[in-house]
Design a protein around this motif. Structure first.
Motif, PDB file in Angstrom:
ATOM      1  N   THR A 120       0.976  -1.186  -0.015  1.00 25.70           N
ATOM      2  CA  THR A 120       0.056   0.054  -0.182  1.00 25.70           C
ATOM      3  C   THR A 120       0.692   1.297  -0.191  1.00 25.70           C
ATOM      4  N   ALA A 162      -3.317  -4.041  -1.442  1.00 22.07           N
ATOM      5  CA  ALA A 162      -3.284  -2.840  -2.341  1.00 22.07           C
ATOM      6  C   ALA A 162      -4.614  -2.972  -2.944  1.00 22.07           C
ATOM      7  N   ALA A 216      -6.834   0.518  -2.376  1.00 18.74           N
ATOM      8  CA  ALA A 216      -6.421   1.531  -3.292  1.00 18.74           C
ATOM      9  C   ALA A 216      -7.899   1.578  -4.332  1.00 18.74           C
ATOM     10  N   TYR A 222      -4.136   3.994   1.525  1.00 19.94           N
ATOM     11  CA  TYR A 222      -3.158   3.714   0.417  1.00 19.94           C
ATOM     12  C   TYR A 222      -2.394   5.014   0.077  1.00 19.94           C
TER      13      TYR A 222
END
Ligand SMILES: Cc1cc2nc3c(=O)[nH]c(=O)nc-3n(C[C@H](O)[C@H](O)[C@H](O)COP(=O)(O)O)c2cc1C
Ligand code: SF4
Ligand code: SF4
Length: 259
Positions: free
Chosen positions: A8, A219, A223, A242
């Protein structure tokens, strides 16, 4: 040379900052596995590893990289690691030393924003900002330590036992079985582009998890601009964390932090 892995963005942020403070060059381990070439350049005789702790141990990709047969020849005589964490890295540094098959000269940890949305709410904007500011100052100290080749690595039995107890759960949770994109997905493809493990493909306008296991880096969940990715229904009401930085060669973090 600095090798880093980041889900991240915290560890990428730390690696890029360290590279600029020590005059070194940072390479993404995921990009190397993805086929990117790299040259032995940067600080001579110094090799750094920067990565997040997962379940008191190493991300799978870091472990896989550390045991590569050709890596030993690339390592400098001074090897250090900087481990980013939400609270406690336990003996992740000793796990790296074991995987590399050599001692580590210097180990430091950096408490950074917590990203583990699967277990709890990640750090909110204020907490994240404060943690990043503190990490920024600590990186100045760490870089000075590295520049004078400080020796600092302590192995503690209590830390080793904690890592031994928790790390096996990482492998269990690495399953991709529980990821899905809900109706908020607009098919932008960002999750596919950001996944360090190439575990996602957009199919029929939505992400499909192509592997049975992934890095479990979060991630994709953190995100997604639509907050469309979930890991069971547990993550629906949680925030996201993120550092969005699509230019991997520049340390220009843009925080996407929604809590
Ligand atoms: C799968 C997973 C396991 C984690 N385990 C730990 C842990 O054992 N101890 C800890 O302090 N933080 C833990 N964290 C928090 C991350 O290590 C921390 O937020 C890290 O800075 C994230 O780095 P990145 O942004 O470079 O991916 C965990 C996060 C994830 C996603
Ligand atoms: S990032 Fe989110 S909106 Fe974009 S394709 Fe992935 S799940 Fe869909
Ligand atoms: S699928 Fe998601 S959690 Fe798994 S490695 Fe890719 S981005 Fe990380």
């Amino acid at each position: 040379m600095i090798f880093y892995f980041s889900g991240t963005g915290n560890s990428r942020f730390a690696a890029m900052k360290l590279a600029s403070l020590t005059g070194d060059k940072a390479y993404s381990i995921a990009d190397i596995f993805g086929g990117d070439s790299f040259k032995k350049e940067g600080l001579p005789n110094v090799t750094g590893f920067v990565f997040p702790v997962y379940y008191f141990g190493l991300p799978e990709m870091v472990k896989r990289f550390a045991v590569l047969p050709g890596l030993r020849d690339l390592l400098g005589s001074y090897v250090y690691c900087v481990i980013t964490c939400g609270a406690n890295p336990a003996a992740a540094d000793a796990a790296l030393a074991k995987a590399l098959g050599r001692e580590i000269n210097y180990s430091a940890s950096l408490v950074m924003p917590d990203n583990y949305v699967i277990a709890y709410n990640p750090s909110g904007p204020e907490k994240a900002k404060a943690a990043l500011k503190e990490a920024d100052s600590k990186l100045e100290i760490i870089s000075r330590d590295i520049n004078r080749r400080k020796q600092s690595f302590t192995k503690k039995i209590s830390k080793t036992l904690a890592s031994k107890a928790l790390y096996p759960f990482y492998n269990l949770f690495r399953t991709t079985l529980f990821y899905y994109a809900d109706d908020n997905c607009v098919g932008c493809g960002l999750c596919e582009r950001l996944c360090p493990d190439k575990a996602i493909e957009i199919k029929g306008g939505k992400p499909d998890w192509m592997k049975y296991k992934c890095q479990h880096c979060t991630a994709c969940i953190n995100a997604c601009p639509q907050k469309a990715i979930q890991f069971t229904a547990l993550t629906k009401k949680r925030g996201r964390y993120y550092i969005l930085n699509l230019n991997k060669n520049k340390n220009e973090p843009r925080e996407s932090n929604d809590n």
